[in-house]
Design a protein around this motif. Structure first.
Motif, PDB file in Angstrom:
ATOM      1  N   LEU A 161       4.579 -34.105   0.258  1.00 20.76           N
ATOM      2  CA  LEU A 161       3.959 -33.129   1.160  1.00 20.76           C
ATOM      3  C   LEU A 161       2.692 -33.733   1.753  1.00 20.76           C
ATOM      4  O   LEU A 161       1.626 -33.707   1.153  1.00 20.76           O
ATOM      5  CB  LEU A 161       3.648 -31.836   0.402  1.00 20.76           C
ATOM      6  N   TYR A 212       3.323 -24.731   6.301  1.00 19.63           N
ATOM      7  CA  TYR A 212       3.803 -26.108   6.422  1.00 19.63           C
ATOM      8  C   TYR A 212       4.930 -26.373   5.413  1.00 19.63           C
ATOM      9  O   TYR A 212       5.970 -26.935   5.761  1.00 19.63           O
ATOM     10  CB  TYR A 212       2.644 -27.078   6.188  1.00 19.63           C
ATOM     11  N   ASP A 251       8.054 -24.398   6.425  1.00 17.91           N
ATOM     12  CA  ASP A 251       8.714 -24.972   7.605  1.00 17.91           C
ATOM     13  C   ASP A 251       9.532 -26.215   7.262  1.00 17.91           C
ATOM     14  O   ASP A 251      10.466 -26.567   7.990  1.00 17.91           O
ATOM     15  CB  ASP A 251       7.681 -25.304   8.688  1.00 17.91           C
ATOM     16  N   LEU A 252       9.186 -26.863   6.162  1.00 20.44           N
ATOM     17  CA  LEU A 252       9.963 -28.007   5.696  1.00 20.44           C
ATOM     18  C   LEU A 252      11.218 -27.569   4.934  1.00 20.44           C
ATOM     19  O   LEU A 252      12.023 -28.405   4.532  1.00 20.44           O
ATOM     20  CB  LEU A 252       9.116 -28.894   4.778  1.00 20.44           C
TER      21      LEU A 252
END
Length: 335
Positions: free
Chosen positions: A84, A140, A143-144
Motif C-alpha cells: 500500500l 485509497y 479503491d484498490l
C-alpha cells in the motif's frame, strides 16, 4: 487445553519486551542487527512496536515485532502493508527474523494514536482534519479492492504536525476466514471512529446511520455528516447565514438520517444561520414547494412526520440495491 487458553498462554510467553537496547522473547535476549531499540511506542494483540534508531542511516524508525499469536501470519501481513504505497499510510522498509521471530521496520510517526489523541480536548477543526485524512487513506485501500480490516482509532497515528497523520496496520485482518464478517467489521469500525471523533458534537444523537450500508457507502455517507459539521461549527459569517441555510437544508433533506431537533439546537448555539430560515427551507423542500415564503418557519409535528417518511423512502431505495440486509432495516434500528 481449550484453544482460547492455549493462545493466551502462547501470546504471554512470546510477548516481546524491551531490555536495554535489546528484545527479550520467551526468556531469551536478542538484538536486531543494525538497530538500537529505544522505547515501546505501541502494542496490540499480535505485536509490539518499538521506536528504534537505524544506525546506518541515523534515522528513527518503528519496528514491529510479532508475538506468539501473530507469528504465523506476520510475513503475509507485512507484505500486504508494504504493497500500500500512499502518503497517508505508514511506509514499510524491510521484513526480517531474529531467531525465527518476525519483525518489520517501518516509518516512524512522531505523535500518538488516535485513541490517545482524542482523550484531549481537540478542536472541531482538528478532528475534521483528522477524519479527512483517515477517510482518504481508507478510500485509497477500498479503491484498490481491499479493506483495512481494523480501521479503529488505535491504528490511526496522529502526528504532532497534524498534516502528517497516517493510518497503520492496513490489511491485517484480511486473513479472517469469513470475508463477510470482515466487511461488516470494516463498516462498523468506520462508523465507530466517526462517533468517537465527533462525540463533542453529539454524533450519536445527531445521526441515525443505516446499518445496512457496506463499508464503502458507510464512508461515503459519513462525509455528509462531516460536511454538515464543517458548516455548523465553521466561522460564523453574518452575511452568509442565508447561504448556510440553503446548504444545510439540502444536506439534511437529501440525506434524511439527521435528528432535526439536534440540528436546530446546534445551529441555534453556533449562530451559523437562524432557526426560521432553516425551518422554511426544510419545510419547502419536504413539501416540494418552489416558493419558500409559502412554507412554515417552524419545525412542527408535520415536518417531523414528513422527514421520517423521507427516511423510510431512502431506506426502501437502498433495499432495492443492497438486498435483504437493507430491506429488513426499519426506523427503530437506526442510531
Amino acid at each position: 487445553m481449550p484453544k482460547r487458553v492455549a493462545d493466551s498462554e502462547n501470546m504471554k510467553l512470546s510477548q516481546p519486551e524491551l531490555v536495554g537496547a535489546s528484545i527479550r522473547i520467551d526468556g531469551r535476549t536478542m538484538q536486531i542487527p543494525g538497530y538500537q531499540l529505544l522505547r515501546v511506542v505501541g502494542h496490540g494483540a499480535n505485536a509490539v512496536v518499538f521506536e528504534a534508531l537505524d544506525e546506518a542511516l541515523s534515522r528513527k524508525v518503528a519496528i514491529k515485532v510479532w508475538n506468539g499469536q501473530g507469528i504465523t501470519r506476520a510475513q503475509s501481513e507485512a507484505s500486504k502493508i508494504a504493497g500500500l504505497n500512499h502518503p497517508l499510510i505508514v511506509s514499510t522498509y524491510t521484513f526480517g527474523r531474529i531467531e525465527n521471530h518476525p519483525f518489520c521496520v517501518m516509518e516512524m510517526i512522531v505523535g500518538v494514536s488516535g485513541k490517545e489523541w482524542i482523550k484531549h480536548n481537540q478542536s472541531t477543526e482538528a478532528r475534521l482534519t483528522v477524519w479527512s485524512l483517515y477517510a482518504d487513506a481508507l478510500r485509497y485501500i477500498h479503491d484498490l479492492g481491499g479493506i483495512h480490516g481494523d480501521p479503529h482509532l488505535g491504528n490511526l497515528l496522529v502526528a504532532t504536525n497534524i498534516s502528517g497523520t497516517k493510518i497503520a496496520d492496513a490489511g491485517t485482518s484480511e486473513f479472517w476466514a469469513d470475508h463477510s464478517k470482515i466487511e461488516a467489521r470494516e463498516a462498523k469500525l468506520i462508523l465507530q471512529t466517526a462517533s468517537r471523533l465527533f462525540a463533542q458534537e453529539s454524533f450519536d444523537q445527531l445521526w441515525r446511520h443505516p446499518f445496512c450500508l457496506g463499508y464503502r457507502d458507510t464512508l461515503t455517507i459519513l462525509q455528509v455528516v462531516v460536511k454538515y459539521l464543517g458548516i455548523v461549527y465553521g466561522l460564523v459569517d453574518w452575511d452568509r447565514r442565508s447561504d448556510n441555510a440553503d446548504l444545510l437544508s439540502d444536506l439534511v433533506t437529501q440525506n434524511p438520517f439527521f435528528n432535526l431537533e439536534v440540528v436546530f439546537r446546534q445551529i441555534k448555539k453556533t449562530g451559523i444561520t437562524t432557526e426560521d430560515r432553516l425551518a422554511r427551507r426544510i419545510n419547502a423542500r419536504l413539501r416540494r414547494m418552489h416558493n419558500i415564503l409559502d412554507a412554515g418557519d417552524k419545525v412542527n409535528k408535520q415536518t417531523l412526520e414528513l422527514y421520517e417518511a423521507a427516511a423510510a423512502q431512502a431506506l426502501s431505495l437502498m433495499a432495492q440495491g443492497r438486498g435483504s440486509m437493507c430491506s429488513q432495516i426499519n426506523q427503530s434500528s437506526m442510531q
